[in-house]
Each structure stands twice: as structure tokens, then as C-alpha cells.
Design a protein around this motif. Structure first.
Motif, PDB file in Angstrom:
ATOM      1  N   VAL A 279      19.574 -18.744   2.367  1.00  0.00           N
ATOM      2  CA  VAL A 279      18.511 -17.964   1.755  1.00  0.00           C
ATOM      3  C   VAL A 279      17.482 -17.546   2.805  1.00  0.00           C
ATOM      4  O   VAL A 279      16.960 -18.390   3.540  1.00  0.00           O
ATOM      5  CB  VAL A 279      17.782 -18.773   0.660  1.00  0.00           C
ATOM      6  N   ALA A 280      17.206 -16.248   2.877  1.00  0.00           N
ATOM      7  CA  ALA A 280      16.036 -15.764   3.599  1.00  0.00           C
ATOM      8  C   ALA A 280      14.863 -15.791   2.626  1.00  0.00           C
ATOM      9  O   ALA A 280      14.940 -15.212   1.537  1.00  0.00           O
ATOM     10  CB  ALA A 280      16.268 -14.350   4.118  1.00  0.00           C
ATOM     11  N   LEU A 281      13.798 -16.480   2.996  1.00  0.00           N
ATOM     12  CA  LEU A 281      12.669 -16.713   2.095  1.00  0.00           C
ATOM     13  C   LEU A 281      11.518 -15.756   2.395  1.00  0.00           C
ATOM     14  O   LEU A 281      11.207 -15.497   3.559  1.00  0.00           O
ATOM     15  CB  LEU A 281      12.181 -18.158   2.238  1.00  0.00           C
ATOM     16  N   HIS A 282      10.872 -15.300   1.319  1.00  0.00           N
ATOM     17  CA  HIS A 282       9.783 -14.328   1.439  1.00  0.00           C
ATOM     18  C   HIS A 282       8.610 -14.736   0.545  1.00  0.00           C
ATOM     19  O   HIS A 282       8.775 -15.462  -0.435  1.00  0.00           O
ATOM     20  CB  HIS A 282      10.254 -12.937   0.995  1.00  0.00           C
ATOM     21  N   ASP A 283       7.427 -14.253   0.912  1.00  0.00           N
ATOM     22  CA  ASP A 283       6.331 -14.138  -0.049  1.00  0.00           C
ATOM     23  C   ASP A 283       6.001 -12.652  -0.149  1.00  0.00           C
ATOM     24  O   ASP A 283       6.731 -11.810   0.403  1.00  0.00           O
ATOM     25  CB  ASP A 283       5.132 -15.014   0.324  1.00  0.00           C
ATOM     26  N   GLU A 284       4.945 -12.313  -0.833  1.00  0.00           N
ATOM     27  CA  GLU A 284       4.658 -10.892  -1.061  1.00  0.00           C
ATOM     28  C   GLU A 284       4.187 -10.172   0.195  1.00  0.00           C
ATOM     29  O   GLU A 284       4.038  -8.954   0.192  1.00  0.00           O
ATOM     30  CB  GLU A 284       3.638 -10.755  -2.186  1.00  0.00           C
ATOM     31  N   HIS A 285       3.982 -10.920   1.286  1.00  0.00           N
ATOM     32  CA  HIS A 285       3.574 -10.312   2.556  1.00  0.00           C
ATOM     33  C   HIS A 285       4.721 -10.182   3.541  1.00  0.00           C
ATOM     34  O   HIS A 285       4.554  -9.590   4.605  1.00  0.00           O
ATOM     35  CB  HIS A 285       2.444 -11.128   3.187  1.00  0.00           C
ATOM     36  N   GLY A 286       5.902 -10.738   3.206  1.00  0.00           N
ATOM     37  CA  GLY A 286       7.042 -10.592   4.103  1.00  0.00           C
ATOM     38  C   GLY A 286       7.869 -11.855   4.237  1.00  0.00           C
ATOM     39  O   GLY A 286       7.737 -12.818   3.482  1.00  0.00           O
ATOM     40  N   HIS A 287       8.734 -11.838   5.250  1.00  0.00           N
ATOM     41  CA  HIS A 287       9.681 -12.923   5.515  1.00  0.00           C
ATOM     42  C   HIS A 287       8.924 -14.142   6.045  1.00  0.00           C
ATOM     43  O   HIS A 287       8.138 -14.031   6.980  1.00  0.00           O
ATOM     44  CB  HIS A 287      10.696 -12.422   6.550  1.00  0.00           C
ATOM     45  N   VAL A 288       9.191 -15.330   5.464  1.00  0.00           N
ATOM     46  CA  VAL A 288       8.467 -16.535   5.892  1.00  0.00           C
ATOM     47  C   VAL A 288       9.382 -17.653   6.392  1.00  0.00           C
ATOM     48  O   VAL A 288       8.892 -18.643   6.932  1.00  0.00           O
ATOM     49  CB  VAL A 288       7.575 -17.104   4.760  1.00  0.00           C
ATOM     50  N   GLY A 289      10.696 -17.543   6.219  1.00  0.00           N
ATOM     51  CA  GLY A 289      11.554 -18.618   6.686  1.00  0.00           C
ATOM     52  C   GLY A 289      12.935 -18.563   6.075  1.00  0.00           C
ATOM     53  O   GLY A 289      13.371 -17.522   5.566  1.00  0.00           O
ATOM     54  N   ARG A 290      13.622 -19.715   6.137  1.00  0.00           N
ATOM     55  CA  ARG A 290      14.991 -19.797   5.622  1.00  0.00           C
ATOM     56  C   ARG A 290      15.188 -21.101   4.871  1.00  0.00           C
ATOM     57  O   ARG A 290      14.466 -22.086   5.097  1.00  0.00           O
ATOM     58  CB  ARG A 290      16.019 -19.727   6.756  1.00  0.00           C
TER      59      ARG A 290
ATOM     60  N   ASP B  99      16.527 -13.808  -0.534  1.00  0.00           N
ATOM     61  CA  ASP B  99      17.704 -13.013  -0.231  1.00  0.00           C
ATOM     62  C   ASP B  99      18.842 -14.016  -0.061  1.00  0.00           C
ATOM     63  O   ASP B  99      18.924 -14.714   0.949  1.00  0.00           O
ATOM     64  CB  ASP B  99      17.468 -12.211   1.046  1.00  0.00           C
ATOM     65  N   VAL B 100      19.736 -14.095  -1.077  1.00  0.00           N
ATOM     66  CA  VAL B 100      20.650 -15.231  -1.221  1.00  0.00           C
ATOM     67  C   VAL B 100      22.093 -14.813  -0.936  1.00  0.00           C
ATOM     68  O   VAL B 100      22.572 -13.782  -1.431  1.00  0.00           O
ATOM     69  CB  VAL B 100      20.569 -15.817  -2.653  1.00  0.00           C
ATOM     70  N   ARG B 101      22.785 -15.659  -0.159  1.00  0.00           N
ATOM     71  CA  ARG B 101      24.225 -15.522   0.066  1.00  0.00           C
ATOM     72  C   ARG B 101      24.884 -16.870  -0.208  1.00  0.00           C
ATOM     73  O   ARG B 101      24.427 -17.890   0.296  1.00  0.00           O
ATOM     74  CB  ARG B 101      24.540 -15.089   1.500  1.00  0.00           C
ATOM     75  N   VAL B 102      25.957 -16.872  -0.996  1.00  0.00           N
ATOM     76  CA  VAL B 102      26.688 -18.091  -1.326  1.00  0.00           C
ATOM     77  C   VAL B 102      28.106 -17.964  -0.798  1.00  0.00           C
ATOM     78  O   VAL B 102      28.797 -16.970  -1.069  1.00  0.00           O
ATOM     79  CB  VAL B 102      26.707 -18.342  -2.847  1.00  0.00           C
ATOM     80  N   ALA B 103      28.565 -18.973  -0.049  1.00  0.00           N
ATOM     81  CA  ALA B 103      29.927 -18.998   0.485  1.00  0.00           C
ATOM     82  C   ALA B 103      30.598 -20.300   0.086  1.00  0.00           C
ATOM     83  O   ALA B 103      29.972 -21.366   0.111  1.00  0.00           O
ATOM     84  CB  ALA B 103      29.893 -18.869   2.013  1.00  0.00           C
TER      85      ALA B 103
ATOM     86  N   ALA C  34      22.565 -11.998  -4.037  1.00  0.00           N
ATOM     87  CA  ALA C  34      21.445 -11.540  -4.866  1.00  0.00           C
ATOM     88  C   ALA C  34      20.171 -11.534  -4.026  1.00  0.00           C
ATOM     89  O   ALA C  34      19.998 -12.344  -3.113  1.00  0.00           O
ATOM     90  CB  ALA C  34      21.261 -12.446  -6.078  1.00  0.00           C
ATOM     91  N   ARG C  35      19.296 -10.599  -4.370  1.00  0.00           N
ATOM     92  CA  ARG C  35      17.927 -10.591  -3.833  1.00  0.00           C
ATOM     93  C   ARG C  35      17.005 -10.646  -5.043  1.00  0.00           C
ATOM     94  O   ARG C  35      17.073  -9.774  -5.923  1.00  0.00           O
ATOM     95  CB  ARG C  35      17.655  -9.353  -2.990  1.00  0.00           C
ATOM     96  N   VAL C  36      16.171 -11.670  -5.105  1.00  0.00           N
ATOM     97  CA  VAL C  36      15.384 -11.916  -6.312  1.00  0.00           C
ATOM     98  C   VAL C  36      13.987 -12.405  -5.958  1.00  0.00           C
ATOM     99  O   VAL C  36      13.735 -12.904  -4.861  1.00  0.00           O
ATOM    100  CB  VAL C  36      16.061 -12.979  -7.218  1.00  0.00           C
ATOM    101  N   TRP C  37      13.097 -12.250  -6.924  1.00  0.00           N
ATOM    102  CA  TRP C  37      11.788 -12.893  -6.921  1.00  0.00           C
ATOM    103  C   TRP C  37      11.748 -13.893  -8.064  1.00  0.00           C
ATOM    104  O   TRP C  37      12.258 -13.605  -9.150  1.00  0.00           O
ATOM    105  CB  TRP C  37      10.674 -11.870  -7.120  1.00  0.00           C
ATOM    106  N   MET C  38      11.129 -15.057  -7.838  1.00  0.00           N
ATOM    107  CA  MET C  38      10.994 -16.066  -8.890  1.00  0.00           C
ATOM    108  C   MET C  38       9.586 -16.639  -8.877  1.00  0.00           C
ATOM    109  O   MET C  38       8.944 -16.712  -7.835  1.00  0.00           O
ATOM    110  CB  MET C  38      11.971 -17.230  -8.669  1.00  0.00           C
ATOM    111  N   ARG C  39       9.165 -17.067 -10.066  1.00  0.00           N
ATOM    112  CA  ARG C  39       7.962 -17.880 -10.162  1.00  0.00           C
ATOM    113  C   ARG C  39       8.078 -18.773 -11.392  1.00  0.00           C
ATOM    114  O   ARG C  39       8.693 -18.408 -12.397  1.00  0.00           O
ATOM    115  CB  ARG C  39       6.695 -17.032 -10.237  1.00  0.00           C
ATOM    116  N   ALA C  40       7.487 -19.977 -11.284  1.00  0.00           N
ATOM    117  CA  ALA C  40       7.473 -20.922 -12.394  1.00  0.00           C
ATOM    118  C   ALA C  40       6.340 -20.569 -13.340  1.00  0.00           C
ATOM    119  O   ALA C  40       5.259 -20.166 -12.908  1.00  0.00           O
ATOM    120  CB  ALA C  40       7.307 -22.347 -11.873  1.00  0.00           C
TER     121      ALA C  40
END
Length: 280
Positions: A259-270, A244-248, A180-186
Motif C-alpha cells: 500500500v502506498a499511503l496518503h493524506d489529503e496533502h499527498g504521499h506519506v509512506g508505505r 493505493d493498494v496492490r494484492v499479490a 484499488a485506490r481508495v480513501w477511508m475514514r472511521a
């Protein structure tokens, strides 16, 4: 997601809470003591806390502690490792912090949450000196489409508990088992009446990745994560956490959510989450 543990000896703690706060995950009742509120209710067991808001509380309080130390030193958080040491129920939790490795350019700090006199969750965080490396920056993943361009979806059709009701979720394209590729916020405050940083709120939802890309039916299989490690390329900004999530699943009871982690400006980490996989 929280570690699977035996049911709390206190029975259903929600029955004992006189005034339930639906607008915040926690209420401060002491200098470093907090009362969990109903939006913390977990997905594997609604009578236990989902660890995602607990992670958010740790980062919220860690930032306050760093400010109290006068830590406006130009160091940025580079890696956070959360270890989940046991079940957390709806009784008050106590926080403590310490410096494991002091330094002017590299520092390792630790925060711990205790309940009933024992540690139940711990974070260790590396803080690194910042410098201008824009001339050599590169190697990041492609930017995700903006949250405003994505469709809203729900998690509570597969997961119980109040925490999943507190999350706004948007999907980037189609989802598939374990992908899955998703956006989340609390949508709740971390601590009632207190302003939290965008970073604390960004970190809060990362643990939820494990429930956003379901590989097998959680009614038939359990796959809680035992830990969460976040590595950052830069400090994320904004109210949305992109994943950007992959489960194995492996053949002998172990699994991994990557998980590849993003904010609204781009890729920020894992982020990496180690899983305990077993049939119900």
C-alpha cells in the motif's frame, strides 16, 4: 484483517454484553483496560474483533503514555509494526507499554494488548528526531484526487461484521481484482468519551486495505494478514487515509498486500501486510 483462529471458547461474546455501545470501538473500564464494543466485530468472523480498531486503540493509548512520560521531545513516529499473535474476542483487553531502546534522537517503544492472560497483539514503534529536510525532499508518489472528488462505495456487500459498517469508503477510479485506490475514514470514536488524535484515527483504517482490493472471492478463499508494517515519510494529517493498494498471491500459500499511503496533502509512506492464503 484479523488472523483466522478457532472460535472463541466463550461462544458468542456478543450475547454476554449487557449494554452495547454502537458509537465507539472501545469503552475504558480501567486505567489501561478496555471493553471492546460491537463496531469492532470482524470480517472473517463477526464473533471476533477486527484488528483495525485494536490498532487504533494501541496508538491512541501509546500517545497518551508518551505524554505521561513527558515525551514532548520532538521525536516523530517513523515506523510501526503490528504483529497479530492470536484471536481477540469481546472480553476486556489490557494494554502495557515499555521502552526497548531509549535515546534522544532515536527511540524504540513497544505496546502490547493482552487478553485472558496472554498477549494477542503487539506494536513496536521507532521514534526519530525531526529536522528540516525540505531542501532535499522528493521521490514521492503522485497525489491522489481529493476524497470529495471520489465516489462512495460499500464494503459490506462482500464482508460481514460491524466494523465494515463503521468505515466510510470512497473509490479513486475503477477497482480490479487485487487493485484499488481508495480513501477511508472511521466514523466511530476509538474510545467512548475520549478525543483521539488524527494520527491514531489515520492509522486505524490502514489494516482495512486488505479487504478493499479483493483479489479472490472471500467466500472461496481466505487471505487474512498476520502483520502490518507502516513506514512514514512524515506525520500524516487530516481525517482521511488514502491507499493505493496492490494484492499479490504466491504459489504456496503466501501473499502480500502492498500500500502506498496518503493524506489529503499527498504521499506519506508505505504499508506492507503479509497474508496467509488458503482455500475454504
Amino acid at each position: 484483517m484479523p488472523v483466522i483462529c478457532p472460535r472463541s471458547r466463550a461462544g458468542n461474546p456478543l450475547d454476554t454484553i449487557a449494554a452495547v455501545n454502537h458509537d465507539a470501538y472501545f469503552t475504558r473500564i480501567g486505567e489501561r483496560t478496555f471493553q471492546p464494543e460491537q463496531p469492532c466485530s470482524g470480517a472473517w468472523n463477526p464473533n471476533e474483533l477486527h484488528v483495525a480498531p485494536v490498532n487504533g486503540l494501541l496508538v491512541h493509548a501509546l500517545e497518551q503514555w508518551l505524554n505521561e512520560r513527558g515525551s514532548a521531545d520532538g521525536l516523530g513516529l517513523s515506523r510501526l509494526t503490528f504483529d497479530y499473535l492470536g484471536v481477540i474476542d469481546f472480553t476486556p483487553v489490557e494494554l502495557s507499554f515499555s521502552v526497548l531502546r531509549p535515546g534522544r534522537s532515536v527511540e524504540l517503544v513497544e505496546g502490547a494488548i493482552s487478553q485472558h492472560g496472554r498477549p494477542v497483539l503487539r506494536v513496536q514503534a521507532w521514534r526519530l528526531a525531526r529536522s528540516d529536510t525540505r531542501a532535499v525532499a522528493g521521490g514521492t508518489d503522485d497525489q491522489l484526487p481529493a476524497p470529495s472528488e471520489c465516489r462512495e462505495i460499500e464494503m459490506d456487500d462482500r464482508w460481514p461484521g460491524d466494523y465494515v459498517h463503521s468505515i466510510e469508503l470512497r473509490a479513486v477510479g475503477d477497482t480490479a481484482p487485487g487493485r484499488a485506490r481508495v480513501w477511508m475514514r472511521a466514523t466511530r470514536s476509538i474510545v467512548a468519551g475520549e478525543q483521539s488524535s488524527a494520527f491514531a484515527r489515520w492509522v486505524l483504517v490502514v489494516d482495512t486495505a486488505n479487504g478493499a482490493a479483493i483479489r479472490e472471492d472471500p467466500a472461496a478463499w481466505q487471505f487474512p494478514n498476520l502483520d502490518l508494517t507502516i513506514h512514514l515519510l512524515r506525520q500524516p494529517t487530516g481525517e482521511w487515509t488514502g491507499m493505493d493498494v496492490r494484492v499479490a498471491f504466491g504459489p504456496s500459500g503466501q501473499g502480500l498486500t502492498s500500500v502506498a499511503l496518503h493524506d489529503e496533502h499527498g504521499h506519506v509512506g508505505r504499508a506492507e501486510l503479509g497474508l496467509l492464503v488458503r482455500g475454504r
